[in-house]
Design an enzyme around this catalytic site. Structure first.
Site, mmCIF file in Angstrom:
data_model
loop_
_atom_site.group_PDB
_atom_site.id
_atom_site.type_symbol
_atom_site.label_atom_id
_atom_site.label_comp_id
_atom_site.label_asym_id
_atom_site.label_seq_id
_atom_site.Cartn_x
_atom_site.Cartn_y
_atom_site.Cartn_z
ATOM 1 N N ARG A 76 0.870 -1.175 0.000
ATOM 2 C CA ARG A 76 0.000 0.000 0.000
ATOM 3 C C ARG A 76 0.904 1.221 0.000
ATOM 4 N NH1 ARG A 76 -2.594 3.036 4.498
ATOM 5 N NH2 ARG A 76 -4.747 3.516 3.952
ATOM 6 N N GLU A 166 -8.897 7.536 5.527
ATOM 7 C CA GLU A 166 -9.576 7.703 6.831
ATOM 8 C C GLU A 166 -10.512 8.908 6.799
ATOM 9 O OE1 GLU A 166 -6.433 7.639 9.855
ATOM 10 O OE2 GLU A 166 -6.674 5.460 9.960
ATOM 11 N N GLU A 292 -5.312 -0.721 7.725
ATOM 12 C CA GLU A 292 -4.218 -0.193 8.543
ATOM 13 C C GLU A 292 -4.317 -0.853 9.903
ATOM 14 O OE1 GLU A 292 -3.806 4.025 9.083
ATOM 15 O OE2 GLU A 292 -4.236 4.460 6.988
#
Ligand SMILES: *[C@@H]1O[C@H](CO)[C@@H](O)[C@H](O)[C@H]1NC(C)=O
Ligand SMILES: *[C@@H]1O[C@H](CO)[C@@H](O)[C@H](O)[C@H]1NC(C)=O
Ligand SMILES: *[C@@H]1O[C@H](CO)[C@@H](O)[C@H](O)[C@H]1NC(C)=O
Ligand SMILES: *[C@@H]1O[C@H](CO)[C@@H](O)[C@H](O)[C@H]1NC(C)=O
Ligand SMILES: *[C@@H]1O[C@H](CO)[C@@H](O)[C@H](O)[C@H]1NC(C)=O
Length: 389
Positions: A76, A166, A292
């Site tokens: 990522r 996020e 994450e």
């Protein structure tokens, strides 16, 4: 477009499965990834980072090779818009992605849509971009299209792209800021209009790219939330977004959640499972990832936070135990839609706290005896994604 994207994912996953020797061919592909965005910066800067494989007599190896031997099959990488040159800008990410693609890794591009960090505390729109909604949306749409073409032109297929990072408090602030606590509900839905407009524009940018792409592998589009353990938040947030009428569940292919042990004691495996099962029911058939996570090898002193699963030891073995439990939870989601787990920044030798109040959550011991140069020695936790660990 949704149908053709689903088809695209099918082809993509079939391709990866065919190329993944450990996968056995029949099971659905499961991503076991690491976010190693900072790696190249650490190698190229004063730190001149070098990695040693302690399981192979301290042989000097590329970090990605050590992690790949430990089960990693995807990476990522975050992308910033107009940062200080060299900090996760397009050239930097293309160079790192190209190298990691050549090493056989699936690439997950993490758009921040900002010149710097994007997370619930920071999510500012790029300084050079328009400051009213429709022009901003148009700029965003064109940016997504052009950056995706840049990856294609560089010969780098993308497996996943997340539109924002996020985005619990929205993205591209101030216009895309959202507050899930706004009451009454109609005011909250109105509050989500800016974000919905921008998310949709980014999604259209992916579609513009697909329409003009000659690649046979198209990325799955992800929406990424944090606080993966709080189902109340997720329910309210997604219902507010879709109630705008501007975004529907067809506008994402995959959902990603952040899940960390040190930002609240309610971040338990049980609560993660509740959120993921809720998402599996609310959006049937949508693949789910924990995109994450990390766990400390060291966390002591006065400011040490209380961890959400205190039975897991703070150690390299604990790092592995934590990730394996996360993986179990993701794999146990109803309907088998769990599709991946991604560890955050395991190679960041000079920033080991990884944003937490613990001292060290990376997967390498650091040797600074040649300061400012640094050497990383692999911990046992580099093998966290091996089935046998
Ligand atoms: C880590 O090293 C890189 C490259 O040398 C440097 O750019 C960065 O500022 C350093 N980070 C910290 C937290 O010291
Ligand atoms: C590898 O390096 C570490 C740290 O310098 C050292 O403690 C260890 O003995 C070395 N192992 C071998 C096999 O040389
Ligand atoms: C998307 O980018 C391609 C390549 O630059 C371009 O040909 C195409 O016109 C763009 N699509 C839109 C809708 O702007
Ligand atoms: C979960 O999210 C809701 C909605 O945002 C919030 O009101 C609540 O305080 C959160 N729970 C925890 C334990 O933080
Ligand atoms: C170190 O990591 C934290 C977040 O994990 C970030 O806020 C900070 O900017 C990083 N430092 C550098 C120099 O990149």
């Amino acid at each position: 477009m949704y149908i053709s994207n689903l088809l695209g994912i099918g082809i993509l996953l079939a391709n990866f499965a065919a190329g993944a020797p450990t996968n056995g061919g029949s099971k659905a592909f499961f991503y076991k990834g690491h976010d190693i965005s900072s790696l190249k910066m650490l190698e190229d800067g004063d730190t001149q980072a070098v990695f040693k494989d302690t399981a192979r007599g301290n042989a000097t190896r590329r970090a990605e090779d050590i992690l790949a031997d430990g089960g990693m099959n995807g990476v990522r990488l975050r992308l910033w818009v107009n940062p200080i040159p060299g900090q996760y800008d397009l050239d930097y990410v293309l160079a790192l992605a190209s190298r990691l693609h050549a090493a056989g890794q699936a690439i997950y591009l993490d758009y921040h849509f900002s010149d710097t960090w994007a997370d619930p505390q920071h999510n500012n729109a790029p300084v050079a971009w328009p400051t009213s909604l429709e022009p901003l949306a148009a700029t965003l749409r064109a940016y997504v299209n052009s950056t995706l073409h840049a990856f294609e032109d560089a010969g780098i297929p993308l497996a996943l792209v997340s539109l924002g990072n996020e985005i619990r408090h929205g993205m591209l602030w101030p216009l895309g800021h959202v507050d899930v606590e706004v009451e009454p509900e109609d005011a909250r839905v109105a509050n989500f209009t800016g974000l919905a407009t921008l998310y949709k524009a980014a999604r259209c940018g992916v579609d513009d790219y697909v329409d003009t792409s000659s690649s046979t592998q198209q990325p799955a589009v992800m929406l990424h939330m944090d606080n993966g353990w709080n189902v109340t938040l997720q329910e309210r947030w997604f219902s507010s977004l879709t109630a705008t009428g501007l975004v529907t569940p067809a506008d994402w292919d995959v959902l990603g959640f952040s899940f960390y042990p040190f930002y609240g004691t309610t971040a338990t495996f049980e609560n993660l499972a509740t959120t993921l099962d809720w998402a599996a029911n609310a959006f049937p058939g949508t693949p789910l990832h924990v995109v994450e996570t990390d766990f400390p090898a060291r966390c002591d002193g006065e400011d040490a936070p209380e961890l959400s699963e205190p039975d897991i030891a703070i150690s390299a073995a604990g790092q592995t135990a934590w990730v394996r439990r996360v993986e179990e939870v993701v794999k146990a989601v109803e309907g088998g839609v769990g599709q991946g787990v991604w560890y955050w920044e395991p190679t960041w030798l000079n920033n080991t706290s990884l944003g937490s109040a613990c001292q060290d959550a990376i997967l390498f011991d650091q040797d600074w005896s040649q300061y400012p140069r640094v050497t990383g020695y692999s911990r046992s936790s580099v093998d966290m994604f091996l089935d046998s660990v």
